[in-house]
Design an enzyme around this catalytic site. Structure first.
Site, mmCIF file in Angstrom:
data_model
loop_
_atom_site.group_PDB
_atom_site.id
_atom_site.type_symbol
_atom_site.label_atom_id
_atom_site.label_comp_id
_atom_site.label_asym_id
_atom_site.label_seq_id
_atom_site.Cartn_x
_atom_site.Cartn_y
_atom_site.Cartn_z
ATOM 1 N N LYS A 151 -16.446 -6.440 11.171
ATOM 2 C CA LYS A 151 -16.086 -4.719 11.568
ATOM 3 C C LYS A 151 -15.550 -3.690 10.253
ATOM 4 C CE LYS A 151 -13.078 -5.113 14.388
ATOM 5 N NZ LYS A 151 -12.086 -4.969 15.380
ATOM 6 N N LYS A 195 1.341 -0.928 0.337
ATOM 7 C CA LYS A 195 0.152 -0.042 0.228
ATOM 8 C C LYS A 195 0.971 1.158 -0.152
ATOM 9 C CE LYS A 195 -3.484 2.008 3.069
ATOM 10 N NZ LYS A 195 -3.691 1.996 4.257
ATOM 11 N N LYS A 252 -19.382 -9.899 3.341
ATOM 12 C CA LYS A 252 -19.310 -11.003 4.747
ATOM 13 C C LYS A 252 -19.282 -9.780 5.566
ATOM 14 C CE LYS A 252 -15.744 -12.833 7.068
ATOM 15 N NZ LYS A 252 -13.989 -12.636 7.203
#
Ligand code: TRP
Length: 424
Positions: free
Chosen positions: A205, A118, A202
């Site tokens: 959180k 990233k 899915k």
């Protein structure tokens, strides 16, 4: 073969949701009741520090997760349920493993690599915002597992690499220092469905699409009303395929109930009605657990006591094992005599226990060093078995020393016992 040891950790960084319940808590509680397994469940609060820097959130999450597992039927009498940070042998083992773990192995860990990728993409420094904690995460996790010589580790697919890394560390430690660790295996529950969340992806959180396991009845109803559906009107047949509502229902209902709802879908049940059925079905299972959970949250001191008792159980294993591991790597009492040559070949150079009977009819033992010098003298026991049990306890750890007459040189006794345990 001894009992199979099953161990898993739960990071204390959030509030349990229905996905955690269906995917982890419910199957784990059921598995902990199986005969022939010894289960270890722990709150991975050191791992939570890697992700969360709000102290009160860590504390609250630890309380909520512990209370959830107990409310869902985990029996702390039957399993070992503890908090990672109550077992200082775990961070200690982390260091021993750090010293046998190739840095390259950690470079290849998915979570670390994702962070580096990233950064690279954003043309930032590759390690920008990457803590050494994130980098070391797999070593801490290996220590969790190896500390208790777990055979099986039930985890989600995303954790398989971590278990493989734990095996690598165990093997390289064993290679260097002798067979100390069991090589653990990941256990993936194929039968347990992953639960979809409110938006159909899915439940997680990180997608912000969860239904808290212990939402109040009203909140639960409201959240279920928000599950994404298509726009088919009442009377129109509905697809079960790809319906989050149907999949969630299936995770709670019996096969017969599921069949009935399938039929109702075909018959064109209204979404509102289907949601009502789902709500009642979940609430039916969760309501009694919720009641226990709320009672536990009103008494954090009960959870605290229970975790401390769990830590005592865990440390009864971890403390003597850590003693052996320290000895194995060479962190030793300087007075213990074993040079590396003697250690391998010369058993006679070890201290030993001598059992004997006195004229008073009682049974005694003494601990003598390799040269036969008396280190520890017992009191008299009614039977040889009683004396033998105390010897056995001493071969495990120092706890029973307190019940024996004081030794002239307690340090020499401890060093000798350490040596004996390491040689077992
Ligand atoms: N890393 C695991 C997770 O995110 C939690 C965890 C920490 C764990 N230590 C463990 C799981 C040891 C199994 C065994 O889910």
């Amino acid at each position: 073969m001894g009992p199979q040891r099953v161990l898993t950790g739960i990071t204390t960084s959030g509030t349990p949701h229905l996905g955690n319940y269906v995917g982890a808590i419910r199957p784990a509680v059921a598995a902990s009741l199986a005969p022939g397994v010894e289960s270890f469940y722990f709150l991975a609060d050191y791992h939570a520090l890697i992700k969360v820097d709000e102290p009160t959130r860590i504390q609250q999450s630890t309380l909520e997760i512990a209370a959830s597992w107990i409310a869902c039927g985990l029996d702390p009498q039957r399993v070992t349920f503890y908090r990672q940070s109550d077992v200082p042998e775990i961070p200690e083992l982390t260091w021993l493993l750090t010293c046998v773990c190739g840095k390259g192995l950690l470079n290849r860990a998915h979570a670390y690599k994702a962070a580096v990728d990233k950064n690279t993409l954003a043309q930032a420094d590759p390690d920008h915002d990457v803590t050494a904690g994130l980098f070391m995460y797999p070593v801490l996790m290996a220590a969790d597992i190896l500390m208790f010589n777990a055979h099986r580790v039930p985890v989600g697919r995303d954790q398989i690499q971590h278990i493989e890394m734990a095996r690598d560390m165990a093997a390289s430690f064993n290679h260097r220092y002798g067979e100390h660790f069991v090589l653990p295996e990941a256990q993936i529950e194929e039968t347990v469905a992953t639960l979809p969340g409110l938006d159909g992806r899915k439940m997680s959180k990180s997608y912000d699409n969860t239904i808290p396991l212990f939402a109040t009845r009203e909140q639960l109803k409201k959240l279920i009303a928000g599950i994404k559906t298509d726009s088919r009107a009442p009377g129109e047949a509905k697809d079960t395929e790809g319906s989050a509502l149907f999949q969630i229902y299936q995770a709670f209902a019996t096969p017969e109930e599921t069949m009935l709802l399938r039929q109702a879908f075909a018959d064109g049940i209204a979404w509102a009605e289907a949601k009502q059925i789902l709500f009642e079905r979940i609430d039916h299972e969760v309501a009694p657990l919720r009641e226990r959970y709320e009672a536990l949250l009103r008494h954090p001191e009960q959870i605290e006591d229970l975790l401390r008792a769990g830590a005592i159980k865990a440390r009864a294993l971890a403390t003597p094992f850590a003693t052996r591991l320290r000895h194995a790597v060479g962190l030793r009492d300087l007075r213990s005599q074993d040079s590396s040559k003697k250690e391998k070949v010369n058993k006679a150079a070890l201290p030993s226990f001598k059992q004997y009977r006195e004229t008073d009819g009682l049974f005694y033992f003494k601990l003598v060093d390799a040269q036969g010098k008396l280190l520890l003298q017992s009191t008299g026991y009614a039977s040889p078995k009683d004396a033998g049990q105390v010897i056995k306890a001493l071969q495990q750890d120092d706890a029973i020393l307190a019940a024996l007459p004081p030794a002239p040189d307690p340090h020499a006794v401890q060093a000798a016992l350490q040596q004996l345990r390491a040689a077992q």
